[in-house]
Design an enzyme around this catalytic site. Structure first.
Site, PDB file in Angstrom:
ATOM      1  N   ARG A   1      45.358  -4.303 -18.593  1.00  0.00           N
ATOM      2  CA  ARG A   1      43.980  -4.671 -18.278  1.00  0.00           C
ATOM      3  C   ARG A   1      43.185  -4.928 -19.560  1.00  0.00           C
ATOM      4  NH1 ARG A   1      39.654  -3.545 -14.582  1.00  0.00           N
ATOM      5  NH2 ARG A   1      37.852  -4.636 -15.483  1.00  0.00           N
TER       6      ARG A   1
ATOM      7  N   ASP B   1      42.452  -3.427 -11.462  1.00  0.00           N
ATOM      8  CA  ASP B   1      41.095  -2.886 -11.445  1.00  0.00           C
ATOM      9  C   ASP B   1      41.090  -1.647 -10.557  1.00  0.00           C
ATOM     10  OD1 ASP B   1      38.386  -2.686 -11.909  1.00  0.00           O
ATOM     11  OD2 ASP B   1      37.832  -4.022 -10.269  1.00  0.00           O
TER      12      ASP B   1
ATOM     13  N   ARG C   1      41.882 -10.052 -13.645  1.00  0.00           N
ATOM     14  CA  ARG C   1      42.376  -8.801 -14.211  1.00  0.00           C
ATOM     15  C   ARG C   1      43.732  -8.462 -13.601  1.00  0.00           C
ATOM     16  NH1 ARG C   1      37.138  -6.689 -11.452  1.00  0.00           N
ATOM     17  NH2 ARG C   1      36.792  -8.856 -11.913  1.00  0.00           N
TER      18      ARG C   1
ATOM     19  N   ASP D   1      38.545   1.448  -9.273  1.00  0.00           N
ATOM     20  CA  ASP D   1      37.173   1.937  -9.204  1.00  0.00           C
ATOM     21  C   ASP D   1      37.105   3.238  -8.419  1.00  0.00           C
ATOM     22  OD1 ASP D   1      35.829  -0.077 -10.651  1.00  0.00           O
ATOM     23  OD2 ASP D   1      35.836  -1.406  -8.902  1.00  0.00           O
TER      24      ASP D   1
END
Length: 284
Positions: A214, A226, A223, A228
């Protein structure tokens, strides 16, 4: 949550900053409050339905004697982790380590540290639109699943460490968000049981992203991976590096749809709506 209390168990050990403390040793007093569900044990009178406090006492005694730490802070932290990782049914533990007559050159009864540590439930959103997207998501799930897991008992009653990842959604093909001139994403969500703090978990997510190549160049850009942090228990947190719940999650279909698959009734701690309701609000 019910509690089992162990108060002021005397243990002779060798913790301390000074070499003579490590060599000669001294008395410590250790207390623990074990947070667990004892309803079944209370109804059945079955030792196997509760946490055996005799076993806990022996474990704490052995742990304090077999390790040597400079700080009682480290002793308490390490012991709490040892208990949480190896005792099925233990959701939360309070540990107090007292050091009577601590060598500070002044009259006192004792110095102590007291900590509370527990298992947490976090929800993580995953996405990829570069390279072998499925393989990258698979690897992320595997890496997070390799974290220390909540202990359970197998069919023979033996304690085993379960994987940290409890649930994973299907992988969803979704259009890019923000910068739309890029390839479609594969997105998913997972539920994680962890002893990590939110900040430690964020560091772990960044490490897994870096292992996948990344690069943070363009906001909302392409990307490889990812990750989160969407929810962490019912915590509401705002800092320079981290906001929980994720500030945009209630607007994002690529988060809500896979999250609804594994946690439709998880409620947003600020807006008060379930994931299913937030998904409906987005016309999905």
């Amino acid at each position: 949550m019910d509690k089992i209390k162990i108060e002021n168990m005397e243990i002779f050990a060798r913790h301390g900053v000074y070499p003579e403390e490590n060599k000669l040793g001294q008395k410590f007093l250790v207390s623990a409050v074990l947070h667990t569900d004892i309803r079944k044990a209370g109804k059945t009178d079955d030792l196997n339905a509760t946490i055996n406090y005799g076993e806990i006492c022996r474990l704490m005694d052995t742990f304090m004697k077999e390790h040597t730490f400079s700080l009682i802070e480290r002793a308490a932290e390490s012991m709490a982790e040892e208990l949480l990782l190896h005792i099925p049914g233990l959701e939360k533990v309070e540990i107090e380590v007292k050091k009577p007559w601590a060598p500070i050159g002044l009259p006192l009864e004792s110095v102590s540290v007291e900590i509370l540590r527990q298992w947490h439930t976090a929800y993580i959103a995953l996405g990829s639109n570069m390279g072998d997207r499925k393989a990258l998501l698979d690897q992320a799930v595997s890496s997070l699943g390799a974290l220390p897991g909540y202990p359970v008992r197998d069919g023979q009653g033996r304690t085993v460490a379960a994987k940290a990842v409890e649930k994973v959604s299907r992988y969803y093909e979704t259009a890019p968000y923000g910068v739309t001139d890029q390839a479609d994403f594969l997105n998913a969500c997972l539920r994680l049981r962890t002893l990590l703090t939110p900040e430690e978990l964020l560091e772990t997510l960044h490490r897994v992203e870096q292992e996948a190549g990344r690069e943070r160049i363009i906001r909302w850009g392409p990307r490889t991976l990812d990750l989160d942090l969407i929810f962490y228990d019912d915590l509401v947190l705002e800092s320079d590096d981290l906001c929980i719940p994720h500030v945009e999650m209630h607007k994002r279909r690529f988060v809500l749809e896979p999250l609804c698959e594994i946690a439709p009734y998880k409620r947003h701690p600020i807006y008060g709506k379930t994931v299913q309701e937030m998904l409906a609000d987005n016309g999905i």
